[in-house]
Design a protein around this motif. Structure first.
Motif, PDB file in Angstrom:
ATOM      1  N   ALA A   1       0.827  -1.214   0.000  1.00 47.02           N
ATOM      2  CA  ALA A   1       0.000   0.000   0.000  1.00 47.02           C
ATOM      3  C   ALA A   1       0.858   1.259   0.000  1.00 47.02           C
ATOM      4  O   ALA A   1       0.494   2.263  -0.615  1.00 47.02           O
ATOM      5  CB  ALA A   1      -0.936  -0.003   1.206  1.00 47.02           C
ATOM      6  N   ALA A   2       2.004   1.214   0.671  1.00 49.24           N
ATOM      7  CA  ALA A   2       2.903   2.369   0.725  1.00 49.24           C
ATOM      8  C   ALA A   2       3.721   2.514  -0.554  1.00 49.24           C
ATOM      9  O   ALA A   2       4.340   3.558  -0.779  1.00 49.24           O
ATOM     10  CB  ALA A   2       3.823   2.258   1.928  1.00 49.24           C
TER      11      ALA A   2
ATOM     12  N   ALA B   1      13.433  -0.276  -3.422  1.00 48.66           N
ATOM     13  CA  ALA B   1      14.476   0.608  -3.940  1.00 48.66           C
ATOM     14  C   ALA B   1      15.172   1.394  -2.834  1.00 48.66           C
ATOM     15  O   ALA B   1      16.336   1.750  -2.956  1.00 48.66           O
ATOM     16  CB  ALA B   1      13.884   1.574  -4.966  1.00 48.66           C
ATOM     17  N   ASP B   2      14.474   1.656  -1.726  1.00 52.53           N
ATOM     18  CA  ASP B   2      15.014   2.452  -0.628  1.00 52.53           C
ATOM     19  C   ASP B   2      14.824   1.683   0.672  1.00 52.53           C
ATOM     20  O   ASP B   2      13.713   1.591   1.199  1.00 52.53           O
ATOM     21  CB  ASP B   2      14.284   3.800  -0.587  1.00 52.53           C
ATOM     22  N   ALA B   3      15.916   1.128   1.193  1.00 53.20           N
ATOM     23  CA  ALA B   3      15.838   0.296   2.400  1.00 53.20           C
ATOM     24  C   ALA B   3      15.273   1.073   3.587  1.00 53.20           C
ATOM     25  O   ALA B   3      14.507   0.526   4.383  1.00 53.20           O
ATOM     26  CB  ALA B   3      17.223  -0.259   2.751  1.00 53.20           C
ATOM     27  N   GLU B   4      15.634   2.324   3.717  1.00 56.26           N
ATOM     28  CA  GLU B   4      15.146   3.140   4.835  1.00 56.26           C
ATOM     29  C   GLU B   4      13.629   3.351   4.744  1.00 56.26           C
ATOM     30  O   GLU B   4      12.926   3.254   5.752  1.00 56.26           O
ATOM     31  CB  GLU B   4      15.864   4.486   4.870  1.00 56.26           C
ATOM     32  N   ALA B   5      13.125   3.641   3.556  1.00 57.33           N
ATOM     33  CA  ALA B   5      11.683   3.847   3.375  1.00 57.33           C
ATOM     34  C   ALA B   5      10.922   2.555   3.636  1.00 57.33           C
ATOM     35  O   ALA B   5       9.856   2.564   4.259  1.00 57.33           O
ATOM     36  CB  ALA B   5      11.392   4.366   1.962  1.00 57.33           C
ATOM     37  N   LEU B   6      11.476   1.448   3.181  1.00 57.90           N
ATOM     38  CA  LEU B   6      10.856   0.148   3.402  1.00 57.90           C
ATOM     39  C   LEU B   6      10.797  -0.160   4.902  1.00 57.90           C
ATOM     40  O   LEU B   6       9.752  -0.555   5.427  1.00 57.90           O
ATOM     41  CB  LEU B   6      11.643  -0.932   2.661  1.00 57.90           C
TER      42      LEU B   6
END
Length: 68
Positions: free
Chosen positions: A7-8, A30-35
């Motif tokens: 969903a994010a 693509a972005d470990a921090e966002a995940l």
């Protein structure tokens, strides 16, 4: 957790492994921090301890550990 990640729009939860007293979850984006930001509240609610997350950037050269 998979539904929250999807969903994010930050990646996907790709599976898990259980055995030998351990549980491993696999998630990619693509972005470990966002995940991790999306997954963190759910992971912190899991009662298994000790627990940690390994964040790897796409190049796999940059890696960090977050204790939960």
């Amino acid at each position: 957790m998979a539904a929250a990640v999807e969903a994010a729009g930050v990646g996907e939860v790709d599976g898990n492994e259980f055995g030998g007293g351990e549980a491993v979850l696999y998630a990619y984006g693509a972005d470990a921090e966002a995940l991790f930001k999306v997954m963190e509240p759910i992971l912190r609610s899991v009662l298994f301890r000790p627990a940690y997350v390994v964040l790897r950037q796409e190049s796999r050269e940059a890696e960090s550990r977050v204790d939960l």
